[in-house]
Scaffold this motif. Structure first.
Motif: not given
Length: 192
Positions: A48-54, A60-64, A75-77, A80-84
């Motif tokens: 993904y583009a770096a500009k889309d990181t936020e 990911l926080k919303k889905v969690a 922690h950072d979603p 943390d590399q806890s999502w696929y």
């Protein structure tokens, strides 16, 4: 990708690999590399583009939260590399946040370059060996410095907490080299 081993004796192995490639939103040329050229795919990447990181982090926080998971501050979603992000999550990310990445199938012998600060995920399809190398170029030091700042807010036990990129050293050596070149050519620069 230096090695891809395909287990023998598994029925429908090629069909499963093709389904993974198609479900990964790969393009037709990539599918032809597998079906017609018989190349060995080892991993499926989504970059993904770096500009889309936020936006990705917020998603990911919303889905969690929807799944009843906690979102601790240290922690950072993404880190943390806890999502696929499977097909349904990638589709939802695009619909709700307008974020769409690039799907890349890495075949035996292929190199995948990930731009500085670009969120990404990889899924190994077969038994494979990948060689990874992180590097910082002076042109992308801004993104790398930003990543280093993000790492500082992670918990002290997080694997990415330390400054692996050594951004300050890269800046120092880039400036030192530039000054050295300018000094070496000082006499030719002062002439009209």
């Amino acid at each position: 990708m230096v090695y891809v081993g395909i287990p023998k004796g598994q029925a429908d192995q090629e069909e499963e690999v093709l389904k993974t490639i198609q479900d990964g939103d790969s393009d037709e040329l990539t599918i032809k590399r597998f079906t017609e050229s018989r190349e060995k795919p080892g991993a499926l990447w989504h970059i993904y583009a770096a500009k889309d990181t936020e936006k990705i982090r917020e998603f990911l926080k919303k889905v969690a939260e929807e799944q009843g998971q906690e979102n601790p501050v240290d922690h950072d979603p993404i880190h943390d590399q806890s999502w696929y992000l499977d097909r349904s999550l990638r589709k939802r990310l695009h619909q709700e946040y307008g974020v769409q990445g690039w799907a890349i199938v890495q075949f035996l012998g292929d190199v995948v370059f990930i731009p500085a600060g670009a969120p990404h995920q990889a899924r190994s399809r077969e038994l494979c060996i990948k060689v990874a190398e992180d590097f910082v170029s002076p042109e992308h030091v801004k993104h790398c410095f930003w990543l280093t700042q993000e790492f500082r807010y992670l918990s002290h036990t997080h694997t990415n907490h330390e400054d692996k990129l050594q951004v300050k050293n890269v800046i120092y050596h880039a400036v030192k080299d530039a000054v050295g070149i300018l000094r070496a050519n000082e006499s030719s620069l002062s002439r009209p």
